[in-house]
Enzyme design. Structure first.
Site, PDB file in Angstrom:
ATOM      1  N   ALA A   1      43.688  15.550  27.270  1.00  0.00           N
ATOM      2  CA  ALA A   1      44.791  16.218  27.961  1.00  0.00           C
ATOM      3  C   ALA A   1      45.101  15.554  29.299  1.00  0.00           C
ATOM      4  O   ALA A   1      44.323  14.750  29.826  1.00  0.00           O
ATOM      5  CB  ALA A   1      44.450  17.684  28.185  1.00  0.00           C
TER       6      ALA A   1
ATOM      7  N   GLY B   1      41.080  16.832  23.355  1.00  0.00           N
ATOM      8  CA  GLY B   1      42.185  17.219  22.490  1.00  0.00           C
ATOM      9  C   GLY B   1      42.600  16.125  21.530  1.00  0.00           C
ATOM     10  O   GLY B   1      43.138  16.398  20.451  1.00  0.00           O
TER      11      GLY B   1
ATOM     12  N   GLU C   1      40.221  16.493  18.698  1.00  0.00           N
ATOM     13  CA  GLU C   1      40.628  17.690  17.954  1.00  0.00           C
ATOM     14  C   GLU C   1      41.854  17.402  17.096  1.00  0.00           C
ATOM     15  O   GLU C   1      41.950  17.867  15.954  1.00  0.00           O
ATOM     16  CB  GLU C   1      40.897  18.831  18.922  1.00  0.00           C
ATOM     17  CG  GLU C   1      39.650  19.331  19.629  1.00  0.00           C
ATOM     18  CD  GLU C   1      39.895  20.615  20.384  1.00  0.00           C
ATOM     19  OE1 GLU C   1      39.678  21.688  19.793  1.00  0.00           O
ATOM     20  OE2 GLU C   1      40.318  20.549  21.553  1.00  0.00           O
TER      21      GLU C   1
ATOM     22  N   GLU D   1      34.930  17.967  27.642  1.00  0.00           N
ATOM     23  CA  GLU D   1      35.517  19.078  28.406  1.00  0.00           C
ATOM     24  C   GLU D   1      34.545  19.750  29.367  1.00  0.00           C
ATOM     25  O   GLU D   1      34.954  20.248  30.418  1.00  0.00           O
ATOM     26  CB  GLU D   1      36.093  20.133  27.449  1.00  0.00           C
ATOM     27  CG  GLU D   1      37.381  19.725  26.752  1.00  0.00           C
ATOM     28  CD  GLU D   1      37.155  19.021  25.433  1.00  0.00           C
ATOM     29  OE1 GLU D   1      38.078  18.961  24.615  1.00  0.00           O
ATOM     30  OE2 GLU D   1      36.023  18.518  25.208  1.00  0.00           O
TER      31      GLU D   1
END
Length: 260
Positions: free
Chosen positions: A66, A111, A114, A134
């Protein structure tokens, strides 16, 4: 047809969707919207499109997570809206009618990992680095990618990766089952495209039905629990530790967490 930070091309019943947010293809909200829009556009060519390859532009990253700077402005309500919308886009890729193959080079983090885990198949270059960093920012994977990872690796190993934020190389990702094949960097996209063309030559209704059946079989709980994960992630945006983690990353210094 180009979008701002993602574009697609279609040839011989295979679509290629490319993330284009240099230098590391960070997944800010706008880039995620562009990826989602690209898949929406590709869906309009169904059933003429029978397989999709998703990749990142350049050699440095598939998607390096991100845009952390934006997290400093979050409160739990805004974070929940952001994450819910992101989850809608990721779920649309997971449930796309035909198979989606991720071609991964360089960084595939947070992300970005993911996103790759919401694809059906992952091919990685041997220079790929994968992980969930994270916790370095007092957060955790919030897009149900960790749940997707449980389809491939044991819970204890996943907890080790998530709790430490440790990055792994492509060979370890292959050994764990997070990626299906590892290739030299200059070959990974071509191999993903080759696989997509092989799939596109099969019976399209059978492949589509098989994807639905396999997704149902591998995730019998459906989307139950995703909302709770979103609430947990959003709640962390109200903490001082999350802001400290992001600021420390931006300032290139170790964070000083105080558990508040």
């Amino acid at each position: 047809m180009p979008q701002n930070n993602a574009h697609y091309e279609i040839k011989d019943q295979v679509a290629v969707v490319t993330i284009k947010n240099p230098p590391l293809n960070c997944l800010d909200a706008g880039t995620k919207e562009d990826i989602g829009q690209a898949f929406t556009e590709v869906a309009r060519f169904r059933p003429g499109v029978r397989a999709v390859v998703l990749t990142g532009s350049g050699e440095r990253a598939f998607a390096a997570g991100a845009d952390l700077k934006s997290f400093l402005e979050f409160d739990p309500k805004a974070a929940k809206v952001y994450l819910s919308r992101s989850q809608e886009i990721y779920t649309a890729i997971r449930d796309f009618p035909c198979p989606v193959i991720a071609a991964i080079r360089g960084y595939c983090l947070g992300g970005g990992l993911e996103l790759a885990l919401h694809c059906d198949i992952r091919y990685a270059a041997n220079n790929a680095r994968l992980g969930f960093p994270e916790v370095n920012h007092s957060l955790f994977p919030g897009h149900s990618g960790a749940r997707s990872a449980l389809q491939h690796i044991p819970l204890g190993k996943l907890k080790e990766l998530v709790f430490t934020g440790r990055l792994i190389n492509a060979d370890e990702a292959f050994r764990l089952g997070l990626v299906e094949e590892v290739f030299e960097p200059h070959l990974v996209f071509a191999k993903a495209l080759e696989l997509a063309r092989e799939i596109a030559a099969k019976g399209p209704l059978g492949v589509t039905a098989a994807k639905k059946a396999l997704n149902i079989s591998s995730d019998p709980a459906g989307d139950q629990g995703i909302e709770s994960v979103i609430d947990l992630w959003a709640g962390l945006t109200a903490t001082s530790d999350m802001k400290e983690g992001v600021r420390a990353f931006m300032e290139k210094r170790p964070p000083e967490f105080k558990a508040k």
